[in-house]
Design a protein around this motif. Structure first.
Motif, PDB file in Angstrom:
ATOM      1  N   SER A 107       0.814  -1.212   0.000  1.00 16.82           N
ATOM      2  CA  SER A 107       0.000   0.000   0.000  1.00 16.82           C
ATOM      3  C   SER A 107       0.851   1.266   0.000  1.00 16.82           C
ATOM      4  CB  SER A 107      -0.909   0.009   1.242  1.00 16.82           C
ATOM      5  OG  SER A 107      -0.130  -0.067   2.430  1.00 16.82           O
ATOM      6  N   GLU A 108       2.157   1.104   0.074  1.00 17.54           N
ATOM      7  CA  GLU A 108       3.068   2.259   0.051  1.00 17.54           C
ATOM      8  C   GLU A 108       3.281   2.750  -1.380  1.00 17.54           C
ATOM      9  OE1 GLU A 108       4.329   3.757   2.718  1.00 17.54           O
ATOM     10  OE2 GLU A 108       3.296   2.375   4.064  1.00 17.54           O
ATOM     11  N   GLN A 109       3.628   4.027  -1.490  1.00 15.88           N
ATOM     12  CA  GLN A 109       3.884   4.616  -2.793  1.00 15.88           C
ATOM     13  C   GLN A 109       5.393   4.723  -3.038  1.00 15.88           C
ATOM     14  OE1 GLN A 109       1.668   5.755  -5.321  1.00 15.88           O
ATOM     15  NE2 GLN A 109       0.248   4.501  -4.118  1.00 15.88           N
ATOM     16  N   TYR A 110       5.856   4.034  -4.062  1.00 14.33           N
ATOM     17  CA  TYR A 110       7.253   4.122  -4.483  1.00 14.33           C
ATOM     18  C   TYR A 110       7.278   4.725  -5.882  1.00 14.33           C
ATOM     19  CZ  TYR A 110       8.158   0.913  -0.612  1.00 14.33           C
ATOM     20  OH  TYR A 110       8.234   0.322   0.627  1.00 14.33           O
ATOM     21  N   PRO A 111       7.986   5.828  -6.065  1.00 12.48           N
ATOM     22  CA  PRO A 111       7.944   6.505  -7.365  1.00 12.48           C
ATOM     23  C   PRO A 111       8.649   5.704  -8.457  1.00 12.48           C
ATOM     24  CG  PRO A 111       9.595   7.525  -5.961  1.00 12.48           C
ATOM     25  CD  PRO A 111       8.861   6.531  -5.103  1.00 12.48           C
ATOM     26  N   ILE A 112       8.201   5.900  -9.688  1.00  7.10           N
ATOM     27  CA  ILE A 112       8.827   5.290 -10.856  1.00  7.10           C
ATOM     28  C   ILE A 112       8.974   6.376 -11.923  1.00  7.10           C
ATOM     29  CG2 ILE A 112       6.724   4.593 -12.086  1.00  7.10           C
ATOM     30  CD1 ILE A 112       9.814   2.364 -11.573  1.00  7.10           C
ATOM     31  N   GLN A 113      10.014   6.279 -12.689  1.00  7.98           N
ATOM     32  CA  GLN A 113      10.292   7.288 -13.716  1.00  7.98           C
ATOM     33  C   GLN A 113       9.450   7.003 -14.966  1.00  7.98           C
ATOM     34  OE1 GLN A 113      14.288   7.266 -15.333  1.00  7.98           O
ATOM     35  NE2 GLN A 113      14.318   9.501 -15.473  1.00  7.98           N
ATOM     36  N   ILE A 114       8.636   7.989 -15.336  1.00  7.44           N
ATOM     37  CA  ILE A 114       7.824   7.865 -16.560  1.00  7.44           C
ATOM     38  C   ILE A 114       8.187   9.032 -17.476  1.00  7.44           C
ATOM     39  CG2 ILE A 114       5.495   7.680 -17.527  1.00  7.44           C
ATOM     40  CD1 ILE A 114       6.093   5.386 -15.711  1.00  7.44           C
ATOM     41  N   THR A 115       9.130   8.801 -18.332  1.00  7.10           N
ATOM     42  CA  THR A 115       9.553   9.833 -19.279  1.00  7.10           C
ATOM     43  C   THR A 115       8.713   9.743 -20.555  1.00  7.10           C
ATOM     44  OG1 THR A 115      11.222   8.359 -20.231  1.00  7.10           O
ATOM     45  CG2 THR A 115      11.908   9.743 -18.384  1.00  7.10           C
ATOM     46  N   ASP A 116       8.941  10.697 -21.449  1.00  8.67           N
ATOM     47  CA  ASP A 116       8.216  10.673 -22.728  1.00  8.67           C
ATOM     48  C   ASP A 116       8.539   9.408 -23.518  1.00  8.67           C
ATOM     49  OD1 ASP A 116       7.045  13.077 -22.151  1.00  8.67           O
ATOM     50  OD2 ASP A 116       8.468  14.284 -23.310  1.00  8.67           O
ATOM     51  N   SER A 117       9.785   8.972 -23.439  1.00 11.62           N
ATOM     52  CA  SER A 117      10.177   7.761 -24.172  1.00 11.62           C
ATOM     53  C   SER A 117       9.468   6.523 -23.602  1.00 11.62           C
ATOM     54  CB  SER A 117      11.695   7.572 -24.124  1.00 11.62           C
ATOM     55  OG  SER A 117      12.136   7.441 -22.779  1.00 11.62           O
ATOM     56  N   VAL A 118       9.311   6.490 -22.271  1.00 13.68           N
ATOM     57  CA  VAL A 118       8.593   5.364 -21.648  1.00 13.68           C
ATOM     58  C   VAL A 118       7.131   5.388 -22.063  1.00 13.68           C
ATOM     59  CG1 VAL A 118       7.810   4.379 -19.456  1.00 13.68           C
ATOM     60  CG2 VAL A 118      10.155   5.224 -19.680  1.00 13.68           C
ATOM     61  N   ARG A 119       6.527   6.561 -22.046  1.00 12.51           N
ATOM     62  CA  ARG A 119       5.125   6.675 -22.455  1.00 12.51           C
ATOM     63  C   ARG A 119       4.940   6.264 -23.903  1.00 12.51           C
ATOM     64  NH1 ARG A 119       3.594  12.677 -21.320  1.00 12.51           N
ATOM     65  NH2 ARG A 119       1.724  12.036 -22.460  1.00 12.51           N
ATOM     66  N   ASN A 120       5.838   6.685 -24.760  1.00 13.95           N
ATOM     67  CA  ASN A 120       5.740   6.324 -26.183  1.00 13.95           C
ATOM     68  C   ASN A 120       5.901   4.823 -26.385  1.00 13.95           C
ATOM     69  OD1 ASN A 120       5.366   9.005 -26.923  1.00 13.95           O
ATOM     70  ND2 ASN A 120       7.556   9.377 -27.229  1.00 13.95           N
ATOM     71  N   ALA A 121       6.830   4.223 -25.618  1.00  8.20           N
ATOM     72  CA  ALA A 121       7.038   2.782 -25.726  1.00  8.20           C
ATOM     73  C   ALA A 121       5.798   2.012 -25.279  1.00  8.20           C
ATOM     74  CB  ALA A 121       8.250   2.368 -24.898  1.00  8.20           C
ATOM     75  N   LEU A 122       5.166   2.460 -24.194  1.00  9.31           N
ATOM     76  CA  LEU A 122       3.948   1.799 -23.707  1.00  9.31           C
ATOM     77  C   LEU A 122       2.786   1.986 -24.690  1.00  9.31           C
ATOM     78  CD1 LEU A 122       4.089   2.779 -19.925  1.00  9.31           C
ATOM     79  CD2 LEU A 122       4.538   0.530 -20.910  1.00  9.31           C
ATOM     80  N   ALA A 123       2.718   3.164 -25.296  1.00  4.61           N
ATOM     81  CA  ALA A 123       1.634   3.440 -26.240  1.00  4.61           C
ATOM     82  C   ALA A 123       1.742   2.574 -27.496  1.00  4.61           C
ATOM     83  CB  ALA A 123       1.636   4.920 -26.622  1.00  4.61           C
ATOM     84  N   LYS A 124       2.948   2.096 -27.810  1.00  9.69           N
ATOM     85  CA  LYS A 124       3.150   1.279 -29.005  1.00  9.69           C
ATOM     86  C   LYS A 124       2.893  -0.206 -28.766  1.00  9.69           C
ATOM     87  CE  LYS A 124       6.555   4.409 -31.079  1.00  9.69           C
ATOM     88  NZ  LYS A 124       7.974   4.582 -31.489  1.00  9.69           N
ATOM     89  N   VAL A 125       2.669  -0.585 -27.502  1.00 12.61           N
ATOM     90  CA  VAL A 125       2.386  -1.989 -27.202  1.00 12.61           C
ATOM     91  C   VAL A 125       1.055  -2.371 -27.838  1.00 12.61           C
ATOM     92  CG1 VAL A 125       1.900  -3.663 -25.370  1.00 12.61           C
ATOM     93  CG2 VAL A 125       3.702  -1.948 -25.060  1.00 12.61           C
ATOM     94  N   LYS A 126       1.006  -3.529 -28.451  1.00 13.71           N
ATOM     95  CA  LYS A 126      -0.202  -3.983 -29.137  1.00 13.71           C
ATOM     96  C   LYS A 126      -1.374  -4.086 -28.171  1.00 13.71           C
ATOM     97  CE  LYS A 126      -2.001  -7.751 -32.002  1.00 13.71           C
ATOM     98  NZ  LYS A 126      -1.717  -9.076 -32.607  1.00 13.71           N
ATOM     99  N   GLY A 127      -2.477  -3.439 -28.539  1.00 18.82           N
ATOM    100  CA  GLY A 127      -3.682  -3.485 -27.713  1.00 18.82           C
ATOM    101  C   GLY A 127      -3.862  -2.289 -26.819  1.00 18.82           C
ATOM    102  N   VAL A 128      -2.831  -1.457 -26.639  1.00 15.70           N
ATOM    103  CA  VAL A 128      -2.916  -0.274 -25.775  1.00 15.70           C
ATOM    104  C   VAL A 128      -3.490   0.898 -26.556  1.00 15.70           C
ATOM    105  CG1 VAL A 128      -1.620   1.403 -24.412  1.00 15.70           C
ATOM    106  CG2 VAL A 128      -1.043  -1.025 -24.280  1.00 15.70           C
ATOM    107  N   LYS A 129      -4.486   1.574 -25.978  1.00 12.75           N
ATOM    108  CA  LYS A 129      -5.130   2.697 -26.644  1.00 12.75           C
ATOM    109  C   LYS A 129      -4.658   4.042 -26.128  1.00 12.75           C
ATOM    110  CE  LYS A 129      -9.436   3.457 -25.598  1.00 12.75           C
ATOM    111  NZ  LYS A 129     -10.907   3.344 -25.504  1.00 12.75           N
ATOM    112  N   HIS A 130      -4.407   4.137 -24.819  1.00 11.14           N
ATOM    113  CA  HIS A 130      -4.070   5.435 -24.222  1.00 11.14           C
ATOM    114  C   HIS A 130      -3.174   5.234 -23.009  1.00 11.14           C
ATOM    115  CE1 HIS A 130      -4.568   9.638 -23.119  1.00 11.14           C
ATOM    116  NE2 HIS A 130      -4.915   9.267 -21.900  1.00 11.14           N
ATOM    117  N   VAL A 131      -2.246   6.178 -22.807  1.00  5.74           N
ATOM    118  CA  VAL A 131      -1.328   6.130 -21.663  1.00  5.74           C
ATOM    119  C   VAL A 131      -1.379   7.476 -20.956  1.00  5.74           C
ATOM    120  CG1 VAL A 131       1.046   5.805 -20.899  1.00  5.74           C
ATOM    121  CG2 VAL A 131       0.185   4.504 -22.862  1.00  5.74           C
TER     122      VAL A 131
END
Length: 415
Positions: free
Chosen positions: A76-100
């Motif tokens: 239940s604790e919050q641990y930060p993770i780095q979400i850069t533009d490159s990470v967002r773009n990579a996730l958006a290109k995954v097959k089946g993903v519509k929005h990030v």
């Protein structure tokens, strides 16, 4: 020419008023099929509507798939993770993903002069899909939240507003405690929403990413994670596996480890409860098909007995048992078809009335919705019609063998 079908049509079109026994039996059989199908249509459409309404509300507060630090997803604790533009773009290109979209959580306390209340502040950025919250807004509007400036605007639920006696446009102080001490922020209430999901409405407030990141003491590119919407919920597991493969064993610049969870894994109790409804539907379908089948069997037996002389005459003229059975099965099919027609009219009519007028209301605190939700699924309704027709005709095959025991000579004296 199909001889059995021709005779069956003649019998069906004749409307023989002298048949004082079979006419009520035919009406009862038609009524049984109609009621059975209507109940099945209403049951299926209501359960589908309810499941999808609750599911969409759970997804609306988060998303289909969440990418976050491994430790965040395991506790239940919050641990930060780095979400850069490159990470967002990579996730958006995954097959089946519509929005990030990025998000960040922090816990705090809202305080007025007379009361205070704990809450979870969710920070969202300009890419935030506000469709769900917009659909459930009661007052005000949803601002375009920033990830680079403190807008001092907040969107709260009606539950929180009622508990603290807050109004739209009112200012409120929020207090946040972390390792650096107590931090205070002053917000203006920009909107009030209500989803009737008590678990979420009682604690979730929305503000901008910049504020939550500053309150957590995180770097500008660190967040609680990224929320992913998929194109097809039925392929959620497949898409989640693709997302997990793309982030598995990867770490960010701050030694955070990427991982992913689906909304079903995050809220298993809710989805398990929704899955239990399928069992209820199957039981209703089985009972209604049984009712329709029994009424049709009774009706067919009465029709056969009342037309014993006709059967004997057909046998005397050279008709085979198989042909005569086909005549009565075709006749039964016409009765079932009439029942299906009325069943569709009644069932779909009830669904349309509920859909557009919401006559049947529910307690939103218990059922999460204020009116009975319905969803019209044309392919499923067609499948119910076809299945009912086939099953009813199938169960009539055995009773139709009674015809084989009718002898032409004896049948001439039958009344």
């Amino acid at each position: 020419m199909n001889f059995p079908l021709f005779i069956a049509r003649k019998i069906n079109d004749s409307g023989d008023k002298t048949r004082k026994v079979s006419k009520p039996a035919i009406r009862i059989a038609t009524f049984g099929v109609a009621i059975g199908l209507a109940v099945m249509i209403v049951s299926v459409c209501v359960v589908l509507g309810f499941k999808h309404s609750v599911r969409n509300k759970v997804i609306g507060f988060g998303s289909h798939i969440t990418v976050a630090d491994f430790m965040t997803l395991q506790s239940s604790e919050q641990y930060p993770i780095q979400i850069t533009d490159s990470v967002r773009n990579a996730l958006a290109k995954v097959k089946g993903v519509k929005h990030v979209q990025r998000f960040a959580y922090t816990q705090g306390i809202l305080k007025t002069d007379d009361d205070f209340l704990g809450m979870v502040l969710k920070g969202v950025g300009p890419e935030f899909d506000s469709t769900f919250i917009h659909q459930n807004m009661l007052e005000g509007s949803i601002p375009v939240f920033s990830d680079s400036a403190n807008q001092q605007k907040i969107v709260i639920s009606k539950t929180i507003a009622d508990k603290l006696n807050l109004k739209l446009g009112q200012s409120i102080f929020a207090y946040f405690v972390n390792k650096d001490g107590v931090r205070t922020r002053k917000f203006t209430i920009n909107g009030i929403y209500e989803t009737n999901m008590k678990h979420f409405d009682s604690q979730i407030c929305f503000t901008d990413l910049y504020t939550t990141n500053k309150l957590n003491g995180w770097a500008a590119d660190q967040y609680s994670g990224a929320e992913l919407q998929v194109n097809d919920f039925e392929k959620l597991d497949e898409t989640a596996l693709n997302v997990l493969k793309s982030v598995k064993n990867k770490t960010d610049d701050y030694e955070g480890t990427y991982s992913a969870d689906t909304v079903i894994e995050q809220y298993p109790q809710i989805f398990s409860w929704l899955d239990l409804m399928d069992l209820n539907v199957w039981m209703i379908l089985a009972l209604m098909v049984a009712v329709a089948g029994v009424t049709m069997i009774s009706g067919l037996l009465i029709i056969i007995l009342e037309r014993t002389q006709m059967i004997g005459l057909l046998k005397a003229m050279g008709a085979k048992n198989r042909q005569i059975r086909s005549i009565f099965l075709w006749f039964a099919t016409f009765i079932i078809g009439k029942g299906l027609l009325w069943g569709n009219i009644v069932g779909i009519g009830i669904i349309l009335i509920q859909k557009y007028f919401g006559l049947i209301e529910l307690n939103p605190q218990t059922y999460y919705v204020s009116t009975v939700p319905v969803e019209i699924n044309i392919p499923l309704i067609l499948a119910l019609n076809i299945a009912t027709l086939l099953i009813c005709v199938f169960v009539l095959i055995a009773p139709s063998f009674l015809i084989s025991h009718i002898h032409p000579a004896k049948s001439m004296h039958y009344e």
